[in-house]
Design a protein around this motif. Structure first.
Motif, PDB file in Angstrom:
ATOM      1  N   GLU A  92       0.816  -1.215   0.000  1.00 32.38           N
ATOM      2  CA  GLU A  92       0.000   0.000   0.000  1.00 32.38           C
ATOM      3  C   GLU A  92       0.851   1.268   0.000  1.00 32.38           C
ATOM      4  OE1 GLU A  92       0.485  -1.257   4.339  1.00 32.38           O
ATOM      5  OE2 GLU A  92       0.141  -2.287   2.442  1.00 32.38           O
ATOM      6  N   THR A  93       2.149   1.137   0.277  1.00 31.78           N
ATOM      7  CA  THR A  93       3.070   2.277   0.210  1.00 31.78           C
ATOM      8  C   THR A  93       3.024   2.918  -1.172  1.00 31.78           C
ATOM      9  OG1 THR A  93       4.518   1.223   1.832  1.00 31.78           O
ATOM     10  CG2 THR A  93       5.477   2.997   0.522  1.00 31.78           C
ATOM     11  N   VAL A  94       2.816   2.107  -2.206  1.00 34.16           N
ATOM     12  CA  VAL A  94       2.724   2.636  -3.574  1.00 34.16           C
ATOM     13  C   VAL A  94       1.506   3.541  -3.707  1.00 34.16           C
ATOM     14  CG1 VAL A  94       2.456   2.050  -6.022  1.00 34.16           C
ATOM     15  CG2 VAL A  94       3.975   0.688  -4.564  1.00 34.16           C
ATOM     16  N   ASN A  95       0.390   3.152  -3.111  1.00 38.17           N
ATOM     17  CA  ASN A  95      -0.812   3.983  -3.156  1.00 38.17           C
ATOM     18  C   ASN A  95      -0.605   5.300  -2.417  1.00 38.17           C
ATOM     19  OD1 ASN A  95      -2.061   0.912  -2.755  1.00 38.17           O
ATOM     20  ND2 ASN A  95      -2.937   2.066  -4.436  1.00 38.17           N
ATOM     21  N   GLU A  96       0.112   5.240  -1.323  1.00 34.78           N
ATOM     22  CA  GLU A  96       0.306   6.414  -0.476  1.00 34.78           C
ATOM     23  C   GLU A  96       1.332   7.389  -1.049  1.00 34.78           C
ATOM     24  OE1 GLU A  96       1.468   4.399   3.080  1.00 34.78           O
ATOM     25  OE2 GLU A  96      -0.544   3.587   3.405  1.00 34.78           O
ATOM     26  N   ASP A  97       2.360   6.883  -1.732  1.00 32.04           N
ATOM     27  CA  ASP A  97       3.472   7.734  -2.177  1.00 32.04           C
ATOM     28  C   ASP A  97       4.155   7.113  -3.401  1.00 32.04           C
ATOM     29  OD1 ASP A  97       5.418   9.697  -2.277  1.00 32.04           O
ATOM     30  OD2 ASP A  97       6.514   8.989  -0.513  1.00 32.04           O
ATOM     31  N   PRO A  98       3.470   7.096  -4.562  1.00 30.28           N
ATOM     32  CA  PRO A  98       4.006   6.377  -5.720  1.00 30.28           C
ATOM     33  C   PRO A  98       5.344   6.896  -6.242  1.00 30.28           C
ATOM     34  CG  PRO A  98       2.094   7.678  -6.365  1.00 30.28           C
ATOM     35  CD  PRO A  98       2.185   7.741  -4.866  1.00 30.28           C
ATOM     36  N   TYR A  99       5.692   8.153  -5.966  1.00 31.83           N
ATOM     37  CA  TYR A  99       6.941   8.718  -6.494  1.00 31.83           C
ATOM     38  C   TYR A  99       8.031   8.883  -5.436  1.00 31.83           C
ATOM     39  CZ  TYR A  99       3.664   9.825 -10.179  1.00 31.83           C
ATOM     40  OH  TYR A  99       2.696   9.729 -11.144  1.00 31.83           O
ATOM     41  N   GLY A 100       7.710   8.554  -4.206  1.00 34.46           N
ATOM     42  CA  GLY A 100       8.680   8.677  -3.122  1.00 34.46           C
ATOM     43  C   GLY A 100       8.977   7.310  -2.550  1.00 34.46           C
ATOM     44  N   ASP A 101       8.424   7.029  -1.363  1.00 35.03           N
ATOM     45  CA  ASP A 101       8.663   5.753  -0.700  1.00 35.03           C
ATOM     46  C   ASP A 101       8.130   4.562  -1.488  1.00 35.03           C
ATOM     47  OD1 ASP A 101       9.919   7.000   1.420  1.00 35.03           O
ATOM     48  OD2 ASP A 101       8.154   6.951   2.725  1.00 35.03           O
ATOM     49  N   GLY A 102       7.260   4.804  -2.463  1.00 38.01           N
ATOM     50  CA  GLY A 102       6.645   3.727  -3.235  1.00 38.01           C
ATOM     51  C   GLY A 102       7.390   3.300  -4.486  1.00 38.01           C
ATOM     52  N   TRP A 103       8.673   3.697  -4.639  1.00 35.68           N
ATOM     53  CA  TRP A 103       9.450   3.202  -5.779  1.00 35.68           C
ATOM     54  C   TRP A 103       9.550   1.686  -5.675  1.00 35.68           C
ATOM     55  CZ3 TRP A 103      14.109   0.669  -4.861  1.00 35.68           C
ATOM     56  CH2 TRP A 103      14.676   0.841  -3.591  1.00 35.68           C
ATOM     57  N   LEU A 104       9.771   1.015  -6.813  1.00 32.09           N
ATOM     58  CA  LEU A 104       9.773  -0.445  -6.819  1.00 32.09           C
ATOM     59  C   LEU A 104      11.173  -1.054  -6.862  1.00 32.09           C
ATOM     60  CD1 LEU A 104       6.801  -1.056  -9.279  1.00 32.09           C
ATOM     61  CD2 LEU A 104       6.753  -0.902  -6.774  1.00 32.09           C
ATOM     62  N   VAL A 105      11.981  -0.646  -7.836  1.00 29.62           N
ATOM     63  CA  VAL A 105      13.339  -1.191  -7.961  1.00 29.62           C
ATOM     64  C   VAL A 105      14.308  -0.098  -8.373  1.00 29.62           C
ATOM     65  CG1 VAL A 105      12.546  -3.529  -8.590  1.00 29.62           C
ATOM     66  CG2 VAL A 105      13.096  -1.891 -10.393  1.00 29.62           C
ATOM     67  N   ARG A 106      15.594  -0.347  -8.094  1.00 25.45           N
ATOM     68  CA  ARG A 106      16.679   0.507  -8.578  1.00 25.45           C
ATOM     69  C   ARG A 106      17.489  -0.344  -9.535  1.00 25.45           C
ATOM     70  NH1 ARG A 106      21.759   1.242  -6.293  1.00 25.45           N
ATOM     71  NH2 ARG A 106      20.991   0.413  -4.314  1.00 25.45           N
ATOM     72  N   ILE A 107      17.789   0.220 -10.713  1.00 31.73           N
ATOM     73  CA  ILE A 107      18.546  -0.515 -11.725  1.00 31.73           C
ATOM     74  C   ILE A 107      19.803   0.256 -12.132  1.00 31.73           C
ATOM     75  CG2 ILE A 107      16.479  -1.652 -12.647  1.00 31.73           C
ATOM     76  CD1 ILE A 107      16.725   0.259 -15.125  1.00 31.73           C
ATOM     77  N   ARG A 108      20.787  -0.493 -12.632  1.00 38.05           N
ATOM     78  CA  ARG A 108      21.932   0.106 -13.318  1.00 38.05           C
ATOM     79  C   ARG A 108      21.561   0.086 -14.791  1.00 38.05           C
ATOM     80  NH1 ARG A 108      26.269   0.871 -11.196  1.00 38.05           N
ATOM     81  NH2 ARG A 108      26.396  -1.011  -9.938  1.00 38.05           N
ATOM     82  N   LEU A 109      21.582   1.238 -15.427  1.00 33.09           N
ATOM     83  CA  LEU A 109      21.138   1.353 -16.813  1.00 33.09           C
ATOM     84  C   LEU A 109      22.051   0.601 -17.772  1.00 33.09           C
ATOM     85  CD1 LEU A 109      20.269   5.158 -16.853  1.00 33.09           C
ATOM     86  CD2 LEU A 109      18.686   3.229 -16.641  1.00 33.09           C
ATOM     87  N   ALA A 110      21.417  -0.096 -18.707  1.00 30.32           N
ATOM     88  CA  ALA A 110      22.157  -0.769 -19.774  1.00 30.32           C
ATOM     89  C   ALA A 110      22.438   0.207 -20.913  1.00 30.32           C
ATOM     90  CB  ALA A 110      21.363  -1.969 -20.288  1.00 30.32           C
ATOM     91  N   ASP A 111      21.515   1.166 -21.115  1.00 27.62           N
ATOM     92  CA  ASP A 111      21.644   2.133 -22.210  1.00 27.62           C
ATOM     93  C   ASP A 111      20.984   3.435 -21.779  1.00 27.62           C
ATOM     94  OD1 ASP A 111      21.587   3.660 -24.525  1.00 27.62           O
ATOM     95  OD2 ASP A 111      20.511   2.170 -25.726  1.00 27.62           O
ATOM     96  N   ALA A 112      21.779   4.370 -21.283  1.00 28.87           N
ATOM     97  CA  ALA A 112      21.239   5.648 -20.797  1.00 28.87           C
ATOM     98  C   ALA A 112      20.480   6.399 -21.883  1.00 28.87           C
ATOM     99  CB  ALA A 112      22.364   6.514 -20.236  1.00 28.87           C
ATOM    100  N   GLY A 113      20.777   6.145 -23.139  1.00 28.55           N
ATOM    101  CA  GLY A 113      20.088   6.810 -24.239  1.00 28.55           C
ATOM    102  C   GLY A 113      18.611   6.441 -24.343  1.00 28.55           C
ATOM    103  N   GLU A 114      18.217   5.316 -23.752  1.00 28.73           N
ATOM    104  CA  GLU A 114      16.793   4.928 -23.774  1.00 28.73           C
ATOM    105  C   GLU A 114      15.929   5.981 -23.094  1.00 28.73           C
ATOM    106  OE1 GLU A 114      16.884   0.040 -23.752  1.00 28.73           O
ATOM    107  OE2 GLU A 114      16.638   1.112 -21.854  1.00 28.73           O
ATOM    108  N   ARG A 115      16.493   6.705 -22.146  1.00 26.00           N
ATOM    109  CA  ARG A 115      15.740   7.739 -21.423  1.00 26.00           C
ATOM    110  C   ARG A 115      15.125   8.748 -22.383  1.00 26.00           C
ATOM    111  NH1 ARG A 115      16.258  12.920 -19.573  1.00 26.00           N
ATOM    112  NH2 ARG A 115      15.447  13.345 -17.499  1.00 26.00           N
ATOM    113  N   ASP A 116      15.830   9.035 -23.468  1.00 23.31           N
ATOM    114  CA  ASP A 116      15.363  10.044 -24.422  1.00 23.31           C
ATOM    115  C   ASP A 116      14.061   9.658 -25.111  1.00 23.31           C
ATOM    116  OD1 ASP A 116      17.627  11.490 -23.745  1.00 23.31           O
ATOM    117  OD2 ASP A 116      18.781  10.741 -25.451  1.00 23.31           O
ATOM    118  N   ALA A 117      13.741   8.364 -25.150  1.00 27.70           N
ATOM    119  CA  ALA A 117      12.507   7.905 -25.795  1.00 27.70           C
ATOM    120  C   ALA A 117      11.302   7.967 -24.859  1.00 27.70           C
ATOM    121  CB  ALA A 117      12.692   6.478 -26.315  1.00 27.70           C
ATOM    122  N   LEU A 118      11.536   8.191 -23.562  1.00 29.45           N
ATOM    123  CA  LEU A 118      10.430   8.279 -22.616  1.00 29.45           C
ATOM    124  C   LEU A 118       9.760   9.641 -22.700  1.00 29.45           C
ATOM    125  CD1 LEU A 118      12.029   6.508 -19.531  1.00 29.45           C
ATOM    126  CD2 LEU A 118      10.399   5.560 -21.181  1.00 29.45           C
TER     127      LEU A 118
END
Length: 131
Positions: A92-118
């Motif tokens: 329920e933390t996701v419901n309460e704070d989806p952009y703060g405490d409700g993050w799901l995973v942390r990743i090391r990027l394989a291709d930082a350039g993918e960000r530009d397509a978001l």
């Protein structure tokens, strides 16, 4: 949009209602306010293992709510470095704070350039206004 809706402009958004907060060669991933609102109260987060490779545009986890089970789509590719144990224990933390405490995973990027397509916040919010 409802007053409680919030879409931080420091995030990049995937059309499947997932977000990424990029910091150097790492990113936090989560689901948007819209997604958690549509799902309702989350009751389970089926997280990937640390070390799992996630691929942009493919499911890497599941969230279960009182309404449905839904895949969580990776907005970026990379290797899972950490899983938010608070969300595993208290989804329920996701419901309460989806952009703060409700993050799901942390990743090391394989291709930082993918960000530009978001999507930036305005491009993400535009189709939501029509729903």
């Amino acid at each position: 949009m409802a007053a409680s809706e919030s879409y931080p402009d420091d995030l990049r958004y995937h059309p499947e209602h997932d977000w990424a907060r990029v910091d150097g060669d790492e990113a936090l991933l989560g689901i948007t306010w819209f997604a958690q609102d549509a799902l309702g109260e989350l009751v389970h987060f089926e997280a990937p293992e640390v070390g799992t490779a996630v691929k942009k545009d493919t499911a890497y986890a599941e969230v279960e709510s009182v309404k449905a089970v839904s895949d969580v789509v990776a907005p970026l590719s990379g290797e899972v470095l950490a899983v938010n144990q608070k969300v595993v224990d208290e989804p329920e933390t996701v419901n309460e704070d989806p952009y703060g405490d409700g993050w799901l995973v942390r990743i090391r990027l394989a291709d930082a350039g993918e960000r530009d397509a978001l999507l930036d916040v305005e491009a993400y919010k535009a189709p939501l206004a029509e729903q």
